[in-house]
Design a protein around this motif. Structure first.
Motif, short mmCIF file in Angstrom:
data_model
loop_
_atom_site.label_atom_id
_atom_site.label_comp_id
_atom_site.label_asym_id
_atom_site.label_seq_id
_atom_site.Cartn_x
_atom_site.Cartn_y
_atom_site.Cartn_z
N SER A 47 0.85 -1.19 0.00
CA SER A 47 0.00 0.00 0.00
C SER A 47 0.88 1.24 0.00
O SER A 47 2.03 1.20 0.40
N GLY A 48 0.32 2.33 -0.46
CA GLY A 48 1.06 3.59 -0.49
C GLY A 48 1.65 3.83 -1.87
O GLY A 48 1.28 3.19 -2.87
N ARG A 49 2.59 4.77 -1.92
CA ARG A 49 3.18 5.19 -3.18
C ARG A 49 4.70 5.20 -3.07
O ARG A 49 5.24 5.39 -1.99
N ALA A 50 5.38 4.97 -4.20
CA ALA A 50 6.84 4.99 -4.25
C ALA A 50 7.29 5.95 -5.34
O ALA A 50 6.75 5.93 -6.45
N ARG A 51 8.26 6.77 -5.03
CA ARG A 51 8.82 7.70 -6.01
C ARG A 51 9.55 6.95 -7.10
O ARG A 51 9.96 5.80 -6.95
N ARG A 52 9.77 7.64 -8.22
CA ARG A 52 10.56 7.04 -9.29
C ARG A 52 11.96 6.70 -8.81
O ARG A 52 12.47 5.63 -9.09
N ARG A 53 12.56 7.60 -8.07
CA ARG A 53 13.93 7.38 -7.60
C ARG A 53 14.00 6.15 -6.70
O ARG A 53 14.93 5.35 -6.81
N GLU A 54 13.03 5.99 -5.80
CA GLU A 54 13.02 4.83 -4.91
C GLU A 54 12.97 3.54 -5.73
O GLU A 54 13.72 2.60 -5.47
N TYR A 55 12.09 3.50 -6.73
CA TYR A 55 11.95 2.29 -7.53
C TYR A 55 13.22 2.01 -8.33
O TYR A 55 13.75 0.91 -8.31
N TRP A 56 13.72 3.01 -9.07
CA TRP A 56 14.84 2.77 -9.97
C TRP A 56 16.15 2.53 -9.23
O TRP A 56 17.00 1.77 -9.71
N MET A 57 16.33 3.16 -8.07
CA MET A 57 17.54 2.87 -7.28
C MET A 57 17.49 1.44 -6.76
O MET A 57 18.50 0.73 -6.77
N ASN A 70 -3.65 10.92 -4.29
CA ASN A 70 -4.60 10.11 -5.03
C ASN A 70 -5.16 9.05 -4.11
O ASN A 70 -4.92 9.09 -2.90
N ARG A 71 -5.91 8.11 -4.63
CA ARG A 71 -6.57 7.13 -3.77
C ARG A 71 -5.61 6.20 -3.06
O ARG A 71 -6.01 5.45 -2.17
N TYR A 72 -4.32 6.25 -3.41
CA TYR A 72 -3.34 5.39 -2.77
C TYR A 72 -2.52 6.12 -1.71
O TYR A 72 -1.70 5.50 -1.05
N GLY A 73 -2.71 7.42 -1.58
CA GLY A 73 -2.01 8.16 -0.54
C GLY A 73 -1.51 9.50 -1.03
O GLY A 73 -1.73 9.90 -2.17
N PRO A 74 -0.82 10.24 -0.14
CA PRO A 74 -0.29 11.56 -0.51
C PRO A 74 0.91 11.42 -1.44
O PRO A 74 1.52 10.36 -1.56
N ASP A 75 1.26 12.52 -2.08
CA ASP A 75 2.41 12.56 -2.96
C ASP A 75 3.68 12.33 -2.14
O ASP A 75 3.96 13.08 -1.21
N PRO A 76 4.49 11.30 -2.47
CA PRO A 76 5.69 11.05 -1.67
C PRO A 76 6.76 12.11 -1.83
O PRO A 76 7.64 12.23 -0.98
N LYS A 77 6.69 12.93 -2.88
CA LYS A 77 7.69 13.98 -3.08
C LYS A 77 7.33 15.27 -2.35
O LYS A 77 8.17 16.12 -2.14
N ALA A 78 6.07 15.42 -1.97
CA ALA A 78 5.61 16.65 -1.32
C ALA A 78 6.07 16.67 0.14
O ALA A 78 6.15 15.63 0.78
N PRO A 79 6.39 17.86 0.65
CA PRO A 79 6.71 17.94 2.08
C PRO A 79 5.53 17.45 2.92
O PRO A 79 4.39 17.52 2.48
N GLN A 80 5.83 16.97 4.10
CA GLN A 80 4.78 16.42 4.98
C GLN A 80 3.67 17.44 5.20
O GLN A 80 3.91 18.56 5.62
N GLY A 81 2.45 17.07 4.88
CA GLY A 81 1.29 17.93 5.12
C GLY A 81 1.06 18.97 4.04
O GLY A 81 0.12 19.74 4.12
N PHE A 82 1.90 19.03 3.00
CA PHE A 82 1.75 20.03 1.95
C PHE A 82 0.97 19.43 0.79
O PHE A 82 1.24 18.33 0.35
N HIS A 83 -0.03 20.16 0.31
CA HIS A 83 -0.79 19.74 -0.86
C HIS A 83 -0.84 20.93 -1.81
O HIS A 83 -1.42 21.96 -1.47
N PRO A 84 -0.25 20.81 -3.00
CA PRO A 84 -0.30 21.94 -3.93
C PRO A 84 -1.72 22.22 -4.38
O PRO A 84 -2.54 21.31 -4.40
N PRO A 85 -2.02 23.47 -4.71
CA PRO A 85 -3.38 23.79 -5.15
C PRO A 85 -3.70 23.08 -6.46
O PRO A 85 -2.83 22.89 -7.29
N LEU A 86 -4.96 22.69 -6.63
CA LEU A 86 -5.38 22.02 -7.84
C LEU A 86 -5.66 22.99 -8.97
O LEU A 86 -5.64 22.61 -10.12
N VAL A 87 -5.94 24.25 -8.65
CA VAL A 87 -6.23 25.23 -9.67
C VAL A 87 -5.15 26.29 -9.64
O VAL A 87 -4.63 26.64 -8.59
#
Length: 188
Positions: free
Chosen positions: A16-26, A121-138
């Motif tokens: 469950s959750g999300r993995a960054r590209r760097r995490e996967y490719w490393m 998204n439905r799998y969790g917050p953006d793993p690259k975003a700082p903790q608790g930060f959500h960029p605006p959608l508009v």
């Protein structure tokens, strides 16, 4: 750099959750490098046994390679599913890799190389975003006279699920109305 590899092994069976590209490719790089080193070591050590009577005297040397491969199979699948989650796809997309002729491998490389969703998204917050930060959608529209040309948070009403509350009329707090369960309710 090895912290990416150790981090994936630490999340041994977390699908469950999300993995960054760097995490996967490393992880994929270090995993492939370890498999290559173990394979070369197995071939080098089994070379003297090639002329043995039964021809398989070095077969026992394959055991460390097999143990490593099967021991890291679950973390590899888990980080791949989390990487697909980061792009907004279900782990079922992993089955695309089973398409024969190398087509499935190419599809998986393309899917795993795509940038992840910048929003939760439905799998969790953006793993690259700082903790608790959500960029605006508009996108914010320039506001004449505002510092930097853009409105400051809370200075105008926004729309969308991540909108910040602004100077919009708020409904009055909930007031219980007399009803069958209210103490002042009486039937006459």
């Amino acid at each position: 750099m090895l912290s990416w590899y150790a981090g994936v092994l630490g999340n041994y069976a977390v699908f469950s959750g999300r993995a960054r590209r760097r995490e996967y490719w490393m992880f994929a790089f270090y995993h492939a490098a370890a498999l290559l080193v173990l394979w070369l070591l197995t071939m080098a050590l089994s070379f003297p046994f090639r002329d043995s009577i039964d021809g398989d005297g070095g077969a026992v040397l394959v055991i460390p390679l097999a143990l490593y491969y099967f021991g890291t199979l679950v973390p590899l699948l888990a980080v791949t599913v989390r990487r697909l989650h980061d792009t907004g796809r279900s782990g079922v997309w992993l089955l695309m890799g089973l398409i024969p002729g190398g087509v499935g491998a190419i599809i998986m490389i393309v899917l795993l190389s795509q940038e992840g969703d910048p929003h939760p998204n439905r799998y969790g917050p953006d793993p690259k975003a700082p903790q608790g930060f959500h960029p605006p959608l508009v996108a914010q529209q320039p506001v004449p006279g505002a510092p930097g040309g853009f409105a400051q948070p809370g200075s105008y009403a926004q729309s969308g699920p991540y909108a910040q509350p602004g100077p919009v009329a708020q409904p009055a707090p909930y007031q219980p109305q007399p009803g069958p369960r209210h103490p002042s309710y009486r039937i006459e």
